[in-house]
Structure formats: C-alpha cells, structure tokens
Design an enzyme around this catalytic site. Structure first.
Site, PDB file in Angstrom:
ATOM      1  N   HIS A 110       6.236 -60.330 -16.481  1.00 32.18           N
ATOM      2  CA  HIS A 110       5.207 -60.521 -15.456  1.00 32.18           C
ATOM      3  C   HIS A 110       5.565 -59.757 -14.187  1.00 32.18           C
ATOM      4  O   HIS A 110       4.732 -59.027 -13.627  1.00 32.18           O
ATOM      5  CB  HIS A 110       5.054 -62.016 -15.166  1.00 32.18           C
ATOM      6  N   GLU A 111       6.800 -59.918 -13.728  1.00 34.40           N
ATOM      7  CA  GLU A 111       7.199 -59.283 -12.476  1.00 34.40           C
ATOM      8  C   GLU A 111       7.247 -57.759 -12.593  1.00 34.40           C
ATOM      9  O   GLU A 111       6.829 -57.033 -11.684  1.00 34.40           O
ATOM     10  CB  GLU A 111       8.558 -59.826 -12.017  1.00 34.40           C
TER      11      GLU A 111
END
Length: 272
Positions: free
Chosen positions: A136-137
C-alpha cells in the site's frame, strides 16, 4: 472582474500544460512540481527523521521489513516493466527501516523511502500482513501521490488568489466571507476526496504488488479488519476523513482481490 477572468484563463492554460500521465494507472494527473524537485527534499527529510528516531536493526522484525520491502520493490519493477514504464522508477532510492514507536503506522515518502513503526507489527502478524502495508505504502510512491498532493496544495493557493482577484470590488467583509467559504469548500469538496481517492488507489495497486510478490491478496482483508478493530470506531466521518471508512475500504478490497490474482498469474504466481 476582468482581472478574475484573465487570471482564470491563465490558470486554465497553466493546468493544461502541467498534467502528467500516471505511470501506474495511465491517468492524467497534476504535476505542478517535478519529482526531480521533490526527491532531494524527500530524501533529506527521511534522513533527518531517521537521525531523530530510534531505528531498529539486527532483529528478526527488522530483517522481515527488509525482506518484504525488497520483494515488493521487485514486484513493482516487474509490474512497471510489463506496462512499458521502465523509466518510472528513475531517481528512486529504496530504503526500508523499522522504527521504534508505539504508533500503528507506516509510510513511504516520494522516491521509495519507507518507514514501518514497530507498533504496527502486532497488527500485521506475519509477512503477508506486512506485505499488505508495504504494498500500500509503496503504491503511494509509485503513483506519485506526493507529487499530486503538493500540486493540489499549490492549486488551492492559486485558486484562493483567483477568488481574491475576482472579488476585489467587494467590501472587505464580503471578501473575507467568500474566502472562508472557498477554504471550506475546497477542503471538503476537493482536497479530502482527493486524499481518499489516493488511499483507495494505493489499496488497489498494493494488492497487485503483494500478489506479484507471492503473498495471497486475500490476507489483506483480515489485516484491514484487525486495523478496523484497533480504531474502535474513533475515526471521523468518511466525508471529513482523508481515508475511506473501514467498511468502504474492506468492501472495495474484496472486489479487487480477483483482479490482483489475475495480475499475478500473468507472471506465473498463482494461489489456491
């Protein structure tokens, strides 16, 4: 009023010339600031943060962060290469650091500088959970969300200047009220949904990256359910939040899992 019209015309032309193609999604996005300008500042801030905080090294957890980070990086390179965007990672200088903090959080700065707080590890539980977070990051960085948010902030400032120019003939009190309305409207109607769309986009891309890296994207659902339990219902209403609600996020992820699996299958990665 003429000044306002002229300003709006110039602003429109400026925006047309300041669009870029997102290397991951193929969408047209704002790029008022280039990564060549953003990355040096990002790297400097990252190094300053590491000096001012306790970085955990030499532990099994630190090794896990490094291992998952490298797998996600390899998945990102594979994904972008297949899309013909071999130059999309130009200037990236990947780092993956575990930092001692009770905060349940992780982040990735523009250019691939990643920090995972030790407080999130009990929620990730294992490599798959950590891959959900890091995928996600990293997706925020790949999709140039930092660049877009900075551009949106500049646009908000330019818009405020345009409103001031267009209402110059009004009384000071009227101008103040209009500017106040613009500030609220641009935040709730513009900046916050913009941030929520980034979070949803990072979820979607992140699922694909973790799947390509060999982690079953179905495990992402359990991770976000654990995160939701940790929040205890204390988040603000979705309209006023920079993140989707827990229910919205989990529902969207469930829909995206088959797509992520299909993407991974293109590279020979399959799940039972």
């Amino acid at each position: 009023m003429k000044k306002g019209i002229l300003f709006c015309g110039m602003l429109t032309l400026f925006l047309i010339l300041s669009c870029a193609t997102n290397p991951v999604t193929g969408k047209k996005t704002l790029a008022l600031v280039s990564n060549d300008q953003i990355f040096p500042s990002s790297f400097q801030q990252y190094n300053t943060f590491l000096k001012e905080n306790k970085v955990i090294t030499g532990t099994a957890d630190a090794k896990r962060v490094e291992t998952v980070g490298m797998k996600i990086r390899a998945a990102a390179e594979t994904f972008l290469k297949a899309k013909g965007n071999t130059d999309a990672l130009k200037g990236y200088a990947w780092e993956y650091k575990l930092v001692d903090s009770k905060e349940i959080n992780a982040w990735c700065m523009p250019g691939g500088k990643i920090v995972v707080y030790s407080g999130i590890l009990p929620v990730t539980l294992d490599e798959a959970g950590l891959a959900t977070v890091m995928g996600h990051e990293v997706s925020h960085a790949l999709a140039n969300h930092g660049q877009q948010r900075m551009s949106a902030g500049l646009l908000q400032q330019l818009g405020a200047a345009g409103v001031a120019a267009a209402t110059g003939s009004q009384s000071a009190e009227t101008q103040a009220l209009i500017m106040q309305a613009y500030g609220v409207g641009s935040s709730v109607g513009g900046m916050l949904p913009f941030s929520r769309s980034h979070e949803s986009e990072a979820d979607e891309i992140g699922l694909k990256l973790m799947a390509i890296a060999g982690y079953n994207p179905e495990t992402a659902v359990a991770f976000w359910q654990r995160m939701a339990a940790k929040s205890g219902g204390g988040k603000p209403a979705e309209l006023l939040s920079t993140h989707p609600s827990d229910e919205t996020r989990i529902a969207n992820i469930k829909k995206q899992i088959p797509v992520a699996k299909a993407e991974a299958a293109k590279y020979g990665v399959t799940f039972k």
